[in-house]
Structure formats: C-alpha cells, structure tokens
Motif scaffolding. Structure first.
Motif, PDB file in Angstrom:
ATOM      1  N   GLN A  31       1.708   1.719  19.521  1.00 23.95           N
ATOM      2  CA  GLN A  31       1.919   1.244  18.140  1.00 23.95           C
ATOM      3  C   GLN A  31       0.663   1.419  17.288  1.00 23.95           C
ATOM      4  O   GLN A  31       0.733   1.816  16.139  1.00 23.95           O
ATOM      5  CB  GLN A  31       2.242  -0.266  18.131  1.00 23.95           C
ATOM      6  CG  GLN A  31       3.429  -0.684  18.956  1.00 23.95           C
ATOM      7  CD  GLN A  31       4.693  -0.891  18.135  1.00 23.95           C
ATOM      8  OE1 GLN A  31       4.834  -0.377  17.040  1.00 23.95           O
ATOM      9  NE2 GLN A  31       5.639  -1.639  18.692  1.00 23.95           N
ATOM     10  N   TYR A  32      -0.503   1.080  17.872  1.00 23.16           N
ATOM     11  CA  TYR A  32      -1.701   0.941  17.035  1.00 23.16           C
ATOM     12  C   TYR A  32      -2.813   1.967  17.263  1.00 23.16           C
ATOM     13  O   TYR A  32      -3.778   1.953  16.516  1.00 23.16           O
ATOM     14  CB  TYR A  32      -2.227  -0.497  17.156  1.00 23.16           C
ATOM     15  CG  TYR A  32      -1.166  -1.495  16.742  1.00 23.16           C
ATOM     16  CD1 TYR A  32      -0.772  -1.577  15.406  1.00 23.16           C
ATOM     17  CD2 TYR A  32      -0.510  -2.298  17.681  1.00 23.16           C
ATOM     18  CE1 TYR A  32       0.238  -2.441  15.016  1.00 23.16           C
ATOM     19  CE2 TYR A  32       0.498  -3.171  17.299  1.00 23.16           C
ATOM     20  CZ  TYR A  32       0.872  -3.241  15.967  1.00 23.16           C
ATOM     21  OH  TYR A  32       1.870  -4.086  15.584  1.00 23.16           O
TER      22      TYR A  32
ATOM     23  N   GLN B 120       2.239  -8.534   8.993  1.00 24.80           N
ATOM     24  CA  GLN B 120       3.557  -7.950   9.205  1.00 24.80           C
ATOM     25  C   GLN B 120       4.633  -8.989   8.925  1.00 24.80           C
ATOM     26  O   GLN B 120       4.517 -10.131   9.360  1.00 24.80           O
ATOM     27  CB  GLN B 120       3.708  -7.468  10.648  1.00 24.80           C
ATOM     28  CG  GLN B 120       2.739  -6.378  11.052  1.00 24.80           C
ATOM     29  CD  GLN B 120       3.207  -5.633  12.291  1.00 24.80           C
ATOM     30  OE1 GLN B 120       4.212  -4.946  12.279  1.00 24.80           O
ATOM     31  NE2 GLN B 120       2.475  -5.776  13.367  1.00 24.80           N
TER      32      GLN B 120
ATOM     33  N   GLN C 105       5.326  -4.879   5.632  1.00 23.70           N
ATOM     34  CA  GLN C 105       3.901  -5.209   5.655  1.00 23.70           C
ATOM     35  C   GLN C 105       3.433  -5.723   4.305  1.00 23.70           C
ATOM     36  O   GLN C 105       3.880  -5.234   3.276  1.00 23.70           O
ATOM     37  CB  GLN C 105       3.051  -3.975   5.991  1.00 23.70           C
ATOM     38  CG  GLN C 105       3.349  -3.304   7.305  1.00 23.70           C
ATOM     39  CD  GLN C 105       4.457  -2.270   7.206  1.00 23.70           C
ATOM     40  OE1 GLN C 105       4.535  -1.536   6.232  1.00 23.70           O
ATOM     41  NE2 GLN C 105       5.328  -2.223   8.193  1.00 23.70           N
TER      42      GLN C 105
ATOM     43  N   LEU D 100       0.810  -1.229   0.000  1.00 23.93           N
ATOM     44  CA  LEU D 100       0.000   0.000   0.000  1.00 23.93           C
ATOM     45  C   LEU D 100       0.833   1.265   0.000  1.00 23.93           C
ATOM     46  O   LEU D 100       0.329   2.345  -0.265  1.00 23.93           O
ATOM     47  CB  LEU D 100      -0.826   0.031   1.288  1.00 23.93           C
ATOM     48  CG  LEU D 100      -2.328  -0.131   1.213  1.00 23.93           C
ATOM     49  CD1 LEU D 100      -2.916   0.022   2.607  1.00 23.93           C
ATOM     50  CD2 LEU D 100      -2.941   0.901   0.297  1.00 23.93           C
TER      51      LEU D 100
ATOM     52  N   ILE E  30      -7.194   0.605  13.817  1.00 27.14           N
ATOM     53  CA  ILE E  30      -6.571  -0.720  13.803  1.00 27.14           C
ATOM     54  C   ILE E  30      -7.222  -1.653  14.816  1.00 27.14           C
ATOM     55  O   ILE E  30      -7.481  -1.272  15.953  1.00 27.14           O
ATOM     56  CB  ILE E  30      -5.073  -0.620  14.159  1.00 27.14           C
ATOM     57  CG1 ILE E  30      -4.325   0.318  13.200  1.00 27.14           C
ATOM     58  CG2 ILE E  30      -4.417  -2.004  14.202  1.00 27.14           C
ATOM     59  CD1 ILE E  30      -4.277  -0.111  11.777  1.00 27.14           C
TER      60      ILE E  30
ATOM     61  N   GLU F  90      -6.558   6.593  11.968  1.00 25.80           N
ATOM     62  CA  GLU F  90      -5.317   6.035  11.412  1.00 25.80           C
ATOM     63  C   GLU F  90      -5.057   6.779  10.110  1.00 25.80           C
ATOM     64  O   GLU F  90      -6.000   7.188   9.429  1.00 25.80           O
ATOM     65  CB  GLU F  90      -5.485   4.526  11.165  1.00 25.80           C
ATOM     66  CG  GLU F  90      -4.225   3.809  10.709  1.00 25.80           C
ATOM     67  CD  GLU F  90      -3.069   3.921  11.690  1.00 25.80           C
ATOM     68  OE1 GLU F  90      -2.218   4.810  11.490  1.00 25.80           O
ATOM     69  OE2 GLU F  90      -2.990   3.142  12.653  1.00 25.80           O
TER      70      GLU F  90
ATOM     71  N   ARG G   2      -2.138   7.376  16.177  1.00 27.19           N
ATOM     72  CA  ARG G   2      -2.621   8.279  15.115  1.00 27.19           C
ATOM     73  C   ARG G   2      -4.082   8.643  15.356  1.00 27.19           C
ATOM     74  O   ARG G   2      -4.491   9.775  15.135  1.00 27.19           O
ATOM     75  CB  ARG G   2      -2.436   7.661  13.726  1.00 27.19           C
ATOM     76  CG  ARG G   2      -1.031   7.785  13.142  1.00 27.19           C
ATOM     77  CD  ARG G   2      -0.058   6.837  13.728  1.00 27.19           C
ATOM     78  NE  ARG G   2      -0.506   5.446  13.650  1.00 27.19           N
ATOM     79  CZ  ARG G   2      -0.060   4.463  14.405  1.00 27.19           C
ATOM     80  NH1 ARG G   2       0.853   4.684  15.305  1.00 27.19           N
ATOM     81  NH2 ARG G   2      -0.526   3.243  14.297  1.00 27.19           N
TER      82      ARG G   2
HETATM   83  C1  HCR Z   1      -0.354  -0.587   7.807  1.00 24.08           C
HETATM   84  C2  HCR Z   1       0.170   0.817   8.102  1.00 24.08           C
HETATM   85  C3  HCR Z   1       1.689   0.848   7.889  1.00 24.08           C
HETATM   86  C4  HCR Z   1       2.411  -0.031   8.900  1.00 24.08           C
HETATM   87  C5  HCR Z   1       2.089   0.331  10.368  1.00 24.08           C
HETATM   88  C6  HCR Z   1       2.815  -0.631  11.383  1.00 24.08           C
HETATM   89  C7  HCR Z   1       2.476  -2.092  11.091  1.00 24.08           C
HETATM   90  C8  HCR Z   1       4.344  -0.422  11.246  1.00 24.08           C
HETATM   91  C9  HCR Z   1       5.158  -1.107  12.325  1.00 24.08           C
HETATM   92  C10 HCR Z   1       4.723  -0.591  13.699  1.00 24.08           C
HETATM   93  O1  HCR Z   1       5.479  -1.238  14.700  1.00 24.08           O
HETATM   94  C11 HCR Z   1       3.234  -0.813  13.913  1.00 24.08           C
HETATM   95  C12 HCR Z   1       2.412  -0.304  12.785  1.00 24.08           C
HETATM   96  C13 HCR Z   1       1.296   0.415  13.061  1.00 24.08           C
HETATM   97  C14 HCR Z   1       0.371   0.975  12.035  1.00 24.08           C
HETATM   98  O2  HCR Z   1      -0.928   0.876  12.525  1.00 24.08           O
HETATM   99  C15 HCR Z   1       0.556   0.374  10.630  1.00 24.08           C
HETATM  100  C16 HCR Z   1      -0.093   1.274   9.565  1.00 24.08           C
HETATM  101  C17 HCR Z   1      -1.583   1.490   9.568  1.00 24.08           C
HETATM  102  C18 HCR Z   1      -1.906   2.076   8.203  1.00 24.08           C
HETATM  103  C19 HCR Z   1      -0.639   1.901   7.320  1.00 24.08           C
HETATM  104  C20 HCR Z   1      -0.981   1.681   5.819  1.00 24.08           C
HETATM  105  C21 HCR Z   1       0.228   1.494   4.908  1.00 24.08           C
HETATM  106  C22 HCR Z   1      -1.740   2.880   5.277  1.00 24.08           C
HETATM  107  C23 HCR Z   1      -3.115   2.532   4.837  1.00 24.08           C
HETATM  108  C24 HCR Z   1      -3.884   3.696   4.339  1.00 24.08           C
HETATM  109  C25 HCR Z   1      -5.221   3.736   5.050  1.00 24.08           C
HETATM  110  C26 HCR Z   1      -5.178   4.498   6.345  1.00 24.08           C
HETATM  111  C27 HCR Z   1      -6.304   4.135   4.146  1.00 24.08           C
END
Ligand code: HCR
Length: 384
Positions: A82-83, A164, A151, A26, A202, A93, A86
């Motif tokens: 972590q979650y 992950q 991811q 993504l 999340i 998020e 935002r």
């Molecule tokens: C999935 C995510 C990017 C990765 C983020 C991670 C998994 C990164 C490692 C951290 O330790 C924990 C973590 C928390 C985040 O919640 C997670 C992100 C949530 C959204 C983002 C996507 C790439 C973006 C998606 C776009 C959406 C909001 C429409």
C-alpha cells in the motif's frame, strides 16, 4: 529540491507554495510532471490482496483468537505494498491519476494450490470528494472484504498529513463451521515526508484498529525513525479481549520487514521478504470496456510514461471536459449518476455494531458505506 529535475525546479517551488493554500483535497491540484504517476487511484485497492494466500488462510484458523491473529498478519502484510510500492517502482511516492466518477477496475488472483480464485471489483463512487469503493472475495475460502476510502490532506510546511476516511469490513466463514465473523478495519493516518527534496515517501503515524465480532481487538501503533529501534516504518500491535481490555499478545517490528511475537527476540510473526507478492491480473486493454481504468487513462498514461506531457495534458483535459459535460447534462435532466456495483447507505449496520465494541473511541459511532451489489456482471457497463 535535490531530487527535482533541473528544468522543473521552478515549478516544484511553485507547487510547494501552492500547497500552503491547499485545503483538504490534493487530488485535483496541478503538480509538476516528474511527480505524476500513470496509475489511477482506482487500482490501489489491489494492494489489499497481494498476498492472496494469507487472505485465504484466515478462514483456516481453528479458534476465534487464531483467526484474529491471521487477520492481523494479513493486514500488516498489506502495508508494504500500500505505502511503498511507488517508491520501489518509480523512485518516490507520486501523484496518482484522479479517478473519474464511475471509473472501474477489475482484477483477479488465480487459484493456486487449491486456495481458490480471488476477485477484485473497484468503482469510483464519488469525484468531489474522491471516494473509491472496493470488494474483494475468495468464495472458496469464505473470505471477503468490502470497503471504501477517501483522503483529507493538510500541509504542515514540510510534510503533508493525510487522514484517511472510510473503513473496511472483512467477512470470514470459518472452515471449522460456525457463524460468519466480521472484522472492522479502520485506516491509519499517513505523513508524506521528503517533499521539500522532491522525493516524497510515506510514513504511517498514530493508530488504527481491527475489531472482531468475536470479541477481540487489535490496536496498531505506528512510529517512524527514532522509536524503539530507531528504525523507520515500525509498528507495535496489541491484541486484547474487547471486554476485559486484557492484553493477550503483542507484535512488533517493521511493517516493511520482519516483525516478532512478543518482544524482538520472540518468534517471527511476519517476514515480508519471505512470501512473494502477487500482483493482480487484469484483462488486456482490448478486452476492457470504456469505463475501465487502464483503458480510460491509456493515452494519459502513455504520455506520462514517455515524458510526452503535452499528450498527457491534452488527453487529461479531454477526459475532464467530458466529465464536466456529463455533470451538466445530468443537472439539466434533473438526473444523478447511478453507481454500478455498489449501493450507498448512510449508516452501515455492521459498522455500527463493531464500532460500539471498539473501545477508546478510535472511530465514530456511525459511518456511511458502499455495499456491494451481488449479481451485476463484471465489465457489463458500456457507455452512459
Ligand atoms: C495520499 C495519496 C493518495 C491516497 C493514497 C492511499 C491513501 C489510497 C488508499 C490506499 O489503500 C493507500 C494509499 C497509499 C498512498 O500512499 C496514498 C497517496 C500518497 C500520495 C497521494 C497524494 C494525493 C498525492 C500527493 C502529491 C505528492 C506526492 C506531492
């Protein structure tokens, strides 16, 4: 999309449609401005240590089981940051900035009450697919964490499932003496819910595990609304002896709130509202080098924060074009990009050792890793 600004409703609709065709990554997808975060993913490893006291106290445990329980408590305490950060800071998020190859993020949690200083070193070690490596150490306490994360994403029609990749290994030198212990931490799966309404958040799903070199396993099962208590963000952890699979203790509750030892009437295991979280301290922009995240993304972040999306877009394109040019130049010179603080290994021996101990095949037998190089000075990368 109830939470989508009126003028972005059409773009949000188009974005949701485009998710249907999305495969795996993504990060490089164009999303409507209201969902953009001014923070790069290289800052996320700081969430591992927003309770530096709990991190330092792990080595104070007096028995291997005591230390395992402290590792579990610290791990559960990291989840809220972590979650849900935002959502708390920005209302939902958001889509973080997609780090460039070689991007760095440094920080520290200062000493307090003699617990020792904790240092954070993060490097973006891959761009396609995005992989972030990190190293966190409190030398005085004898506790350090080395890990990397990436991811893989899949859209279900209403939610985004995120798997992950990567893992972390925690190394602990017990204060009571004895050999260094290691703890393999696998990473939970997540679901991004609320997308249709334009207010993503999340929920953690399925299972992750912590495996100690001392023969203890913790399995953590996650459920959202409608399980046990009907509350969101719940978990149940089971601590077993690795050999006998004999359950020694369970822990359950909300990873965003209170959890208990044994049943819900047992003693409090962790109350996330009790300990204040400590955000990482970062050098001012003037003191940062060109590869450091906040300096690198300064103008893009300014554009996003000030709703000046033209500025954000122009600056983002400038950075991306410069990256493309670098990759072309490297290819032309038959060169490759050098990692600064980490060395890539195809199979990490410590991971192999701990993952074979971990039962129920929660994790593959071999995984690659990024090993922290001691002795490279923080902030020493200037250009090239
Ligand atoms: C999935 C995510 C990017 C990765 C983020 C991670 C998994 C990164 C490692 C951290 O330790 C924990 C973590 C928390 C985040 O919640 C997670 C992100 C949530 C959204 C983002 C996507 C790439 C973006 C998606 C776009 C959406 C909001 C429409």
């Amino acid at each position: 999309g109830a939470d989508v600004p009126q003028e972005q409703k059409a773009t949000w609709g188009a974005f949701l449609k485009s998710l249907t065709h999305m495969t795996g990554d993504l990060s490089s997808m164009t999303a409507p401005p209201f969902i953009l975060s001014p923070v790069s993913l290289t800052e996320f490893p700081a969430y591992w240590c927003e309770h530096p006291g709990l991190f330092a106290e792990i080595s104070e445990g007096t028995t291997p089981q005591d230390r395992m329980e402290r590792v579990l408590r610290w791990f559960i305490a990291t989840l809220k940051g972590q979650y849900t950060t935002r959502n708390e800071k920005m209302g939902s998020e958001k889509k973080p900035l997609n780090p460039v190859l070689g991007e760095l993020f440094y920080g520290v949690w200062p000493d307090a009450n003699g617990r020792g200083e904790t240092q954070l070193i993060v490097e973006q070690v891959s761009h396609h697919p995005p992989i972030t490596a990190y190293f966190i150490e409190n030398k005085k306490a004898g506790v350090k964490l080395q890990g990397h994360s990436g991811q893989k994403t899949a859209f279900t029609g209403t939610a985004i499932n995120v798997k992950q990749s990567g893992h972390a290994i925690l190394y602990v030198t017990p204060r009571t003496g004895g050999p260094i212990e290691s703890y393999l931490i696998t990473l939970p799966k997540l679901r991004i819910e609320g997308i249709v309404w334009g207010s993503p958040y999340i929920e953690l799903v399925e299972t992750n595990a912590i495996q100690s070199s001392t023969g203890f396993t913790a399995q953590i099962d996650y459920k959202g609304r409608g399980w046990v208590s009907g509350k969101a963000h719940t978990f149940k952890a089971t601590l077993t002896q690795t050999d006998h699979k004999k359950s020694l203790q369970t822990y359950e509750g909300q990873w965003t709130g209170v959890s208990h030892i044994g049943g819900s009437k047992g003693p409090v295991f962790l109350d996330t509202s009790a300990g204040v979280k400590e955000e990482v301290s970062v050098a001012s922009l003037e003191q940062q080098g060109p590869w450091e995240s906040r300096r690198l993304w300064e103008k893009v972040a300014k554009g996003i924060k000030g709703a000046n999306y033209d500025l954000a877009g122009t600056e983002k394109s400038r950075i991306e074009n410069e990256q493309r040019q670098r990759r072309k130049d490297e290819a032309a010179a038959n060169g490759t990009w050098d990692l600064w603080h980490f060395t890539h290994v195809d199979a990490e021996p410590e991971y192999g050792r701990l993952s074979t101990m971990l039962h129920d095949k929660l994790t593959p037998a071999h995984e690659d890793a990024y090993i922290f190089k001691e002795g490279v000075q923080v902030g020493s990368r200037s250009t090239a």
